[in-house]
Design a protein around this motif. Sequence first.
Motif, short mmCIF file in Angstrom:
data_model
loop_
_atom_site.label_atom_id
_atom_site.label_comp_id
_atom_site.label_asym_id
_atom_site.label_seq_id
_atom_site.Cartn_x
_atom_site.Cartn_y
_atom_site.Cartn_z
N PHE A 1 4.56 -5.47 -4.09
CA PHE A 1 3.32 -4.95 -4.64
C PHE A 1 2.72 -5.94 -5.62
O PHE A 1 1.53 -6.25 -5.56
CB PHE A 1 3.58 -3.60 -5.32
CG PHE A 1 2.38 -3.03 -6.01
CD1 PHE A 1 1.35 -2.45 -5.29
CD2 PHE A 1 2.28 -3.04 -7.39
CE1 PHE A 1 0.25 -1.91 -5.91
CE2 PHE A 1 1.18 -2.50 -8.03
CZ PHE A 1 0.16 -1.93 -7.29
N GLN B 1 3.58 1.02 -3.67
CA GLN B 1 2.87 0.96 -4.95
C GLN B 1 3.73 0.52 -6.13
O GLN B 1 3.46 0.87 -7.27
CB GLN B 1 2.24 2.32 -5.27
CG GLN B 1 1.11 2.70 -4.33
CD GLN B 1 -0.09 1.80 -4.53
OE1 GLN B 1 -0.71 1.82 -5.58
NE2 GLN B 1 -0.40 1.03 -3.51
N GLU C 1 -4.22 -1.27 -2.81
CA GLU C 1 -4.52 0.13 -3.12
C GLU C 1 -4.17 1.03 -1.93
O GLU C 1 -4.38 0.65 -0.78
CB GLU C 1 -6.00 0.28 -3.47
CG GLU C 1 -6.37 -0.41 -4.76
CD GLU C 1 -7.84 -0.32 -5.09
OE1 GLU C 1 -8.61 0.23 -4.29
OE2 GLU C 1 -8.21 -0.84 -6.15
N PRO C 2 -3.64 2.21 -2.21
CA PRO C 2 -3.22 3.09 -1.11
C PRO C 2 -4.41 3.56 -0.26
O PRO C 2 -5.53 3.66 -0.75
CB PRO C 2 -2.56 4.27 -1.82
CG PRO C 2 -3.11 4.26 -3.19
CD PRO C 2 -3.44 2.82 -3.51
N ARG D 1 0.83 -1.22 0.00
CA ARG D 1 0.00 0.00 0.00
C ARG D 1 0.86 1.25 0.00
O ARG D 1 0.52 2.25 -0.63
CB ARG D 1 -0.93 0.00 1.22
CG ARG D 1 -2.16 -0.84 1.07
CD ARG D 1 -3.15 -0.60 2.17
NE ARG D 1 -2.72 -1.13 3.44
CZ ARG D 1 -2.92 -2.38 3.85
NH1 ARG D 1 -3.57 -3.23 3.07
NH2 ARG D 1 -2.48 -2.79 5.02
#
Length: 67
Positions: A35, A30, A62-63, A27
């Motif tokens: 990732f 990315q 996803e951030p 997260r």
Amino acid sequence: MSGERVSEKKRKMAERCLECPVCRHARKKQRGPVFWFVRTIEGDLCPWCKAYEEVYGRKAHEPLPGK
């Protein structure tokens, strides 16, 4: 979520995903192999990643909003 109530068990599982060092790294950064790994396995193998998606409405890689 569309008005559904999420069980306490799912919330605890999603919390575990938030604390997971692998998912947390994915997260944050990315990019990179971690990732890719989280993005690849989250929907198929990891029950905590699935719970995270159900509770928070976003994929485990996803951030976080606002970060």
